[in-house]
Design an enzyme around this catalytic site. Structure first.
Site, PDB file in Angstrom:
ATOM      1  CD  GLU A 145      94.667  83.195-131.301  1.00  0.00           C
ATOM      2  OE1 GLU A 145      95.651  82.942-130.616  1.00  0.00           O
ATOM      3  OE2 GLU A 145      94.438  82.627-132.383  1.00  0.00           O
ATOM      4  CG  ASP A 177      89.802  77.123-129.062  1.00  0.00           C
ATOM      5  OD1 ASP A 177      89.842  77.701-130.155  1.00  0.00           O
ATOM      6  OD2 ASP A 177      90.704  77.232-128.203  1.00  0.00           O
ATOM      7  CG  ASP A 208      90.526  62.156-119.188  1.00  0.00           C
ATOM      8  OD1 ASP A 208      89.946  62.675-118.217  1.00  0.00           O
ATOM      9  OD2 ASP A 208      91.223  61.121-119.095  1.00  0.00           O
ATOM     10  CG  ASP A 239      92.879  78.953-133.313  1.00  0.00           C
ATOM     11  OD1 ASP A 239      93.537  79.251-132.311  1.00  0.00           O
ATOM     12  OD2 ASP A 239      93.393  78.489-134.352  1.00  0.00           O
ATOM     13  CG  ASP A 279      95.380  58.641-121.440  1.00  0.00           C
ATOM     14  OD1 ASP A 279      95.390  59.552-120.582  1.00  0.00           O
ATOM     15  OD2 ASP A 279      94.705  58.719-122.487  1.00  0.00           O
ATOM     16  CG  HIS A 307      96.562  77.852-125.484  1.00  0.00           C
ATOM     17  ND1 HIS A 307      95.658  78.892-125.498  1.00  0.00           N
ATOM     18  CD2 HIS A 307      96.762  77.508-126.780  1.00  0.00           C
ATOM     19  CE1 HIS A 307      95.333  79.156-126.754  1.00  0.00           C
ATOM     20  NE2 HIS A 307      95.979  78.337-127.541  1.00  0.00           N
ATOM     21  CG  ASP A 308      98.929  80.235-128.124  1.00  0.00           C
ATOM     22  OD1 ASP A 308      99.162  79.018-128.256  1.00  0.00           O
ATOM     23  OD2 ASP A 308      97.961  80.798-128.684  1.00  0.00           O
ATOM     24  CG  ASP A 363      95.014  60.796-117.174  1.00  0.00           C
ATOM     25  OD1 ASP A 363      94.009  60.444-117.815  1.00  0.00           O
ATOM     26  OD2 ASP A 363      96.034  60.089-117.043  1.00  0.00           O
TER      27      ASP A 363
HETATM   28  C1  GLC Z   1      96.170  80.019-132.217  1.00  0.00           C
HETATM   29  C2  GLC Z   1      96.203  79.105-131.010  1.00  0.00           C
HETATM   30  C3  GLC Z   1      97.518  78.372-131.001  1.00  0.00           C
HETATM   31  C4  GLC Z   1      97.628  77.561-132.259  1.00  0.00           C
HETATM   32  C5  GLC Z   1      97.432  78.434-133.486  1.00  0.00           C
HETATM   33  C6  GLC Z   1      97.193  77.595-134.695  1.00  0.00           C
HETATM   34  O1  GLC Z   1      97.110  81.018-132.149  1.00  0.00           O
HETATM   35  O2  GLC Z   1      95.998  79.840-129.854  1.00  0.00           O
HETATM   36  O3  GLC Z   1      97.677  77.549-129.877  1.00  0.00           O
HETATM   37  O4  GLC Z   1      98.890  76.950-132.303  1.00  0.00           O
HETATM   38  O5  GLC Z   1      96.290  79.256-133.369  1.00  0.00           O
HETATM   39  O6  GLC Z   1      95.928  76.998-134.623  1.00  0.00           O
END
Ligand code: GLC
Length: 580
Positions: free
Chosen positions: A286, A130, A61, A232, A57, A353-354, A53
């Site tokens: 993905e 992304d 960023d 995605d 905040d 991140h999932d 950051d």
């Molecule tokens: C993909 C992303 C995930 C998101 C989902 C909906 O699986 O990796 O983080 O919540 O799509 O966009």
């Protein structure tokens, strides 16, 4: 446990619900297909809310990332993928986009983006954008128009089901608190479809105008100079818009029913012709369907579609508190590799991140074994065939934060999943225990830069708490310690990039039934490397007859215990030998 009780949290990210199980192809000694720069890449994934950051905040960023570009470069990685930073109401942390050509104000502005891209390119680092186009935000202008009246020109940008036709056939939703993907909207007396949250309506790809909008967006970013797109939830774009009934319990195999819809290939080919072939960009989707055929059809060179498959079977082997077995780990990775020996190309990753943190799911987060086990996992990712994706923080061995109460969670999957379990009278204790181990928030806590307040991530209040172990696990500490996870990571990246065998070499598993050790060779043009990984917290031995064990390329311990070709490994010891 049924998928209903798994709820969105786990179910959503068991996206590969069916396991490809075709017999493996049998030419393990062929080097795969021809060289390409994106095959030689090492990708570093940055979750922008949590990286750095710059304005206090509490939210990471783009300026923060810019300020850390030298750090990113020092890792040796060659490409960066940043999760979405477009304008978004943030229902799903940026995966709900309200303007595809604008930057989310809390992340900065377009000048920051341009500076970031320039800064990456000046350092010879490529950038992957992304692209979230299975759905938009319900606050996107398209959806606002679309819902306003049945005859609005944007009506067909989304999937609507007029109520006079009766209730639409059930569709399961990943993030809905009731698990329902159709949401009734009284304004026009119709239902709209949302595979993810209610605020993420699915775009109607069958409408050529929608596809053109997407290609225009891609061109906008490609003209700015981005080097690739991560698409995605892309396997879901094409749908049978008659929305027929699906078999009871289909959501246990959701990819089979939602993935690789009827027109996905024509659409990707169109995208290839309109955008991908015209720019020097690569694209990765993905998800890769539910069979090897599906994955090959996306990425084989003669298909002219995408460049690499990103499948979930390996990361999804940890689905509940029971974790995984090394047997399964070896079997899945070997099976996928052998199916891609001659054609196609894979991504290799154990985190994103999932997912919760890699060391908690596949290694051992205890203070005693955290460091060796994260080094072992990084050795694995960076020595397999396929493009490695390394998730921010895993280079220093960041661990799960393990929240206890639902109020601590920020993730829509966790929160709506909780509501669903409560409504259905499910086992809330079990749900909370699984969340603690597997929630996405575990993998999203702020980057641990140093031992100062908030780990040097922000001068404000972080949007998600910093893990309390930051005083010990942080970049500053590890930069100066030669045997740190961070320095091991850098060494391993260097080895990968300088060793064509580790990029292109044929993979061959050794002693597949060994209970605690995963060993394999990578061989290419007369060279051979032997990777030996002890996935257990006990010492383990392996007999390595026929291998020349005199040259060690990397070792996560100082000790090397070999006697008469019998190698004894310390807990989580990971060694790569150059054997030819
Ligand atoms: C993909 C992303 C995930 C998101 C989902 C909906 O699986 O990796 O983080 O919540 O799509 O966009």
């Amino acid at each position: 446990m049924t998928i209903k009780h798994l709820t969105p949290l786990l179910a959503a990210f068991i996206l590969s619900c069916s396991s490809p199980n075709q017999p493996a192809e049998t030419s393990p000694n062929l080097p795969g297909n021809e060289p390409h720069s994106w095959k030689e890449a090492v990708i570093y994934q940055i979750y922008p809310r949590s990286f750095k950051d710059s304005d206090g905040d509490g939210v990471g960023d783009l300026r923060g990332i810019i300020n850390q570009l030298d750090y990113i470069k020092s890792l040796g990685i060659t490409m960066v993928w940043i999760n979405p930073f477009y304008a978004s109401p943030n229902a799903d942390n940026g995966y709900d986009i309200s303007d595809y050509r604008a930057i989310q104000p809390e992340f900065g502005n377009m000048k920051d983006f341009d500076d970031l891209l320039k800064g990456l390119h000046e350092r010879d680092i490529k950038f992957v954008m992304d692209l979230v186009v299975n759905h938009s935000s319900d606050e996107h202008e398209w959806f606002q128009q679309s819902r306003s009246s049945r005859d609005n020109p944007y009506r067909d940008y989304y999937h609507w089901w007029p109520a006079e036709k009766g209730k639409p056939n059930y569709r399961w939703s990943f993030f809905d608190p009731k698990g329902e993907a159709w949401k009734y909207d009284s304004l026009t007396d119709a239902y709209y479809l949302h595979y993810f949250a209610q605020k993420q309506p699915d775009l109607n790809w069958e409408n050529p105008k929608v596809r053109q909008e997407v290609y225009d967006i891609m061109k906008f970013w490609a003209n700015k100079g981005v080097d690739g797109f991560r698409l995605d939830a892309f396997q879901f774009i094409s749908k049978d818009t008659t929305f027929p009934p699906l078999p009871e319990g289909y959501e246990k195999n959701v990819i089979k029913y939602y993935g690789m819809g009827p027109n996905i290939h024509p659409y990707i080919k169109e995208m290839h012709d309109e955008v991908l072939s015209k720019y020097n960009v690569f694209a990765v989707s993905e998800g890769a369907g539910s069979s090897f055929e599906d994955a090959h059809a996306l990425v084989d060179k003669d298909r002219d579609e995408l460049q690499m498959a990103y499948h979930f079977e390996a990361v999804d082997m940890v689905r509940d508190l029971s974790g995984y077995t090394l047997d399964t780990f070896k079997e899945i990775h070997s099976r996928w590799d052998s199916a891609f020996t001659e054609k196609g190309w894979l991504s290799v990753f154990l985190a994103n991140h999932d997912k919760a943190r890699m060391v908690d799911r596949f290694g051992n987060p205890s203070p005693q074994f955290r460091a060796p086990s994260i080094k072992l996992l990084n050795t694995f990712i960076l020595s397999m065939r396929g493009t490695p994706y390394c998730y921010y923080g895993d280079e220093i061995g960041m661990t799960n934060i393990s929240f206890d109460s639902i109020e601590q969670y920020q993730d829509i999957a966790a929160i709506n999943g909780y509501k669903k379990v409560v409504t259905e009278g499910g086992d809330i204790e079990q749900y909370m225990a699984e969340l603690k181990f597997l929630s996405r928030d575990n993998g999203r806590t702020p980057m641990q830069w140093d031992a100062s307040e908030n780990a040097g991530f922000t001068s404000g209040t972080p949007w998600l708490p910093v893990n309390s172990n930051y005083r010990e696990i942080n970049v500053a500490n590890q930069s100066s310690a030669s045997n740190s996870c961070l320095n091991h990571f850098k060494e391993m990246v260097k080895l990968r990039l300088n060793t064509p065998s580790l990029i292109y070499g044929a993979y061959q598993i050794i002693q597949p039934n060994h209970e605690t050790i995963y060993a394999y060779t990578r061989s290419y043009e007369g060279e051979e490397y032997l990777v030996v990984l002890n996935f257990s917290k006990k010492q383990s031995s392996i007999q390595l007859e026929g291998f020349d064990l005199n040259t060690v390329s990397i070792n996560n311990y100082e000790v090397l215990n070999i006697s008469d070709k019998n190698l004894t490994l310390e807990p989580y010891q990971a060694i790569i030998f150059k054997t030819r």
